[in-house]
Design an enzyme around this catalytic site. Structure first.
Site, PDB file in Angstrom:
ATOM      1  N   ASP A 346       0.840  -1.543   0.276  1.00 34.37           N
ATOM      2  CA  ASP A 346       0.144   0.422   0.160  1.00 34.37           C
ATOM      3  C   ASP A 346       1.472   1.148  -0.001  1.00 34.37           C
ATOM      4  O   ASP A 346       1.677   1.031   0.408  1.00 34.37           O
ATOM      5  CB  ASP A 346      -1.465   0.080   1.425  1.00 34.37           C
ATOM      6  CG  ASP A 346      -1.651   1.416   1.409  1.00 34.37           C
ATOM      7  OD1 ASP A 346      -2.716   1.078   0.359  1.00 34.37           O
ATOM      8  OD2 ASP A 346      -1.488   2.221   2.420  1.00 34.37           O
ATOM      9  N   GLU A 382       1.663  -0.680  -5.030  1.00 33.00           N
ATOM     10  CA  GLU A 382       0.565   0.874  -5.495  1.00 33.00           C
ATOM     11  C   GLU A 382       1.777   1.727  -5.229  1.00 33.00           C
ATOM     12  O   GLU A 382       2.041   2.417  -3.969  1.00 33.00           O
ATOM     13  CB  GLU A 382      -0.628   0.765  -3.971  1.00 33.00           C
ATOM     14  CG  GLU A 382      -0.781   1.751  -4.607  1.00 33.00           C
ATOM     15  CD  GLU A 382      -2.442   2.402  -3.277  1.00 33.00           C
ATOM     16  OE1 GLU A 382      -3.258   2.665  -3.292  1.00 33.00           O
ATOM     17  OE2 GLU A 382      -1.901   2.496  -2.203  1.00 33.00           O
TER      18      GLU A 382
END
Length: 700
Positions: A346, A382
């Site tokens: 993330d 990401e």
């Protein structure tokens, strides 16, 4: 590489006792606090730790073993202006704890400063947090893996299914009631059967690390359902433990083992960019009280405050050796001890920051590439954060793949009917070579997705023009406004059969595009059965029916499931779709047909003017099999023909001519029920309906 002589951090049982080790560079003293049970309001024993030259504080406690409960009190200066926030009144979670209990509390005692004081965080709070604080648990790592072996599925055949452990299983009628919402439920025969029938090869689990709920959510009666608010990077989240297979550690291992038996990989969504402690006004749970200036990036001009590039209040300092060790140790633990097959990072750009600047040749990425264990698993980034130059799509180093946000936005805009989208859509369908090829990477670097946990579901994407996040109690200010969605003519649920038919077709268009694209497809769990969140595009705090999957499948839901299943099977049957090399547009022997030919509705190859016609909505492409993939080392000729029409009018699409062979239809999104078997088609042109996609192949 990890120093083999480094002292193991955390709690290590063995030899009739437990060895404890904690890193703190600036502490003046560290105390281990032992608790009799999880309801205890205070520790029964304190043990002082001894500091080593490497700033690792250690102690051994004889007569202690697995199941022991503990925490730390760390002494040092409380001087926020200099970046130090030591407060021995606050019981702290071990960063290396393998298990925790008592996960979240709205008690203001969890803050190191006096809430509401004029000085805010400058005024220390000396109330003991032990009655409310999470406790760390000593864990015995022994487990019978039964010869577990990872499926080791190649990237080019990988199909990822992003899901939430609780949301996937909480309402599933085939999951035993006690196991619903848990690791055991995700590995239940009913769920595994669904995954296998669909045809996906990997589950990407939203955060399963132990999280901590934000104070402001708890006061509203909400929780952080998604879990992107990590407390412990080694402990599986206790909320996903049914207790039917021991503690959360053993239950997680059992889940992985059972999914592996079914040939399904397990990828974890991990949040090493920030922690649950938030900004300078957040609670003191672990890292902040252990050594705030080591673990977090602080503002150089005002170290009282955090240099936040995550939008979550703080950012881990991934340039500090101890933070690098923490992250690498955590990753190694989940691969080596828990047998997971990969990670999705993330806000991964945060991990590339060294002194604020993006540096992909920094210590963390070098160590990751050189680690024989970690470099062999699936790594997904990401590729952005909220800092300067944070958007790094296409720039992550091998062996990373990346979530391709440009793919998502482009395909949404194309099927919505936006202008000037045809050329970029073609690029996204063929693997986004503009993003990944300059760095020497291949199509598998692109994780293609139309929807994900962050945003609308597929059903909502075609049903809502605007977000509807009122249930989050933030006056609908949260969540993204740029959804590139289209509701078909009405906002939300409708009885209008015409609008419902358009929405169903748009869903088929989007799903088919995803599964026909070069790169690695990612499907959001529930999209295959029409899951809706009622227009909420940010349900991070909705642990209820908004987020939980409904398994009452009506005929429409079952039809779309079958459509998705067939398209996945088609992708697997035609590996040239996902072959891990970019198309060249070059002629292949002996037929002199291009590996890919882009076609206009008139039947010829697309011209430069047609590519850049802002009003163009339709195009097609013909794929030929590569020589090295065909028998005898020669190309077999055209394999697939894909026709796309995002316009509002039906068209007649002229088909390429291949003497002695005829085209037949494999799928057509304009049909309510796609053909189970190949449907023959005769004629020089294909009647391509408005807002539809067709897949054809040569017969004979």
């Amino acid at each position: 590489m990890q120093d083999p002589e480094a002292t193991p951090l955390g709690a290590t049982p063995g030899g009739g006792g437990v060895d404890f080790a904690l890193f703190s560079q600036h502490a003046t003293a560290v105390e281990l606090c032992l608790f009799d049970n999880a309801k205890a309001a205070a520790e029964t024993r304190r043990v002082p730790l001894t500091r080593g030259e490497d700033f690792i504080w250690t102690a051994r406690v004889e007569g202690l073993g697995a199941g022991a409960l503990y925490g730390y009190r760390v002494h040092g200066p409380y001087d926020p202006g200099q970046g130090h926030r030591f407060n021995p009144a606050k019981l702290l979670t071990d960063p290396y704890a393998r298990l925790t209990t008592r996960s979240s509390s709205a008690d203001p005692v969890m803050f190191s400063y006096r809430l509401g004081a004029p000085e805010e965080d400058l005024a220390i709070d000396t109330r003991d947090s032990a009655p409310a604080a999470p406790l760390s648990v000593v864990v015995d790592s022994a487990f019978d893996w039964g010869g577990d072996r990872p499926p080791a599925i190649p990237w080019e055949t990988t199909i990822i299914y992003e899901t939430h452990v609780k949301g996937m299983t909480k309402r599933h009628p085939g999951v035993p009631e006690k196991q619903r919402g848990t690791f055991a439920g995700l590995a239940s025969p009913a769920v595994i059967e669904h995954l296998l029938e669909l045809g996906v090869t990997a589950v990407e689990l939203m955060p399963v690390h132990q999280h901590y709920d934000e104070h402001h959510l708890l006061k509203k009666g909400l929780t952080n359902y998604w879990g992107y608010n990590t407390l412990s990077y080694f402990a599986p989240d206790a909320r996903f433990c049914s207790g039917t297979q021991g503690n959360a550690v053993d239950e997680f291992k059992s889940m992985v083992r059972d999914l592996h038996k079914a040939g399904i990989e397990v990828i974890l969504d991990v949040v090493y960019n920030h922690t649950a402690e938030g900004n300078h006004l957040g609670p003191t749970l672990s890292f902040r009280g252990i050594d705030n200036s080591v673990y977090y990036r602080l503002r150089k001009d005002a170290p009282r405050f955090y240099a936040d590039v995550t939008g979550c209040g703080n950012s881990l300092d991934a340039g500090h050796p101890q933070v690098i060790r923490l992250v690498l140790d955590s990753l190694r633990y989940w691969v080596g001890e828990m047998h997971v097959d990969g990670f999705r990072f993330d806000l991964a750009s945060t991990l590339a920051r060294n002194g604020g600047a993006i540096d992909f040749d920094g210590a963390f990425f070098r160590a990751l590439r050189e680690d024989p264990l970690l470099s062999s698993v699936k790594l997904i980034a990401e590729p952005w954060d909220l800092g300067h130059d944070g958007y790094q799509a296409g720039n992550f180093p091998f062996p990373f793949s990346e979530w391709n946000g440009k793919y998502r936005d482009t395909l949404r805009r194309y099927w919505r009917g936006d202008e000037n989208t045809v050329a970029e859509t073609a690029s996204r369908l063929s693997g986004s070579s503009d993003l990944f090829e300059p760095g020497g990477r291949r199509p598998r670097a692109s994780i293609n997705f139309i929807t994900s946990h962050d945003g609308f579901t597929l059903e909502d994407l075609v049903s809502y023009h605007r977000k509807h996040n009122e249930a989050n109690r933030e006056e609908n200010r949260d969540g993204c406004d740029a959804n590139h969605s289209w509701n078909g003519g009405a906002e939300g649920p409708t009885r209008d059969h015409r609008i419902k038919a358009v929405r169903a077709r748009q869903k088929r268009n989007l799903m088919a595009s995803l599964l026909l694209s070069k790169g690695v497809p990612l499907i959001l769990a529930g999209d295959e059965t029409g899951r809706t969140q009622g227009g909420n595009n940010n349900p991070y705090c909705q642990d209820n029916a908004i987020s939980h999957h409904s398994w009452s499948l009506d005929p429409e839901a079952r039809s779309f499931f079958d459509f998705t299943r067939r398209l996945i099977a088609l992708r697997k049957k035609h590996p040239e779709i996902a072959r891990n090399r970019f198309f060249r547009g070059e002629a292949l022997p002996p037929h002199d047909l291009k590996d890919i030919a882009w076609l206009s509705p008139a039947g010829g190859e697309m011209t430069l003017a047609e590519w850049h016609n802002p009003h163009a909505r339709a195009f097609g492409y013909q794929i030929s099999q590569e020589p090295e993939a065909a028998n005898g080392g020669e190309a077999r000729g055209p394999v697939l023909l894909v026709l796309m029409n995002a316009g509002s009018l039906d068209i007649s699409f002229s088909l390429p001519s291949h003497p002695g062979q005829a085209w037949e239809t494999l799928a057509d999104t304009a049909r309510e029920e796609p053909p189970v078997e190949k449907a023959g088609f005769a004629g020089p042109a294909y009647p391509l309906k408005a807002r539809s996609l067709a897949v054809l192949t040569l017969k004979g």
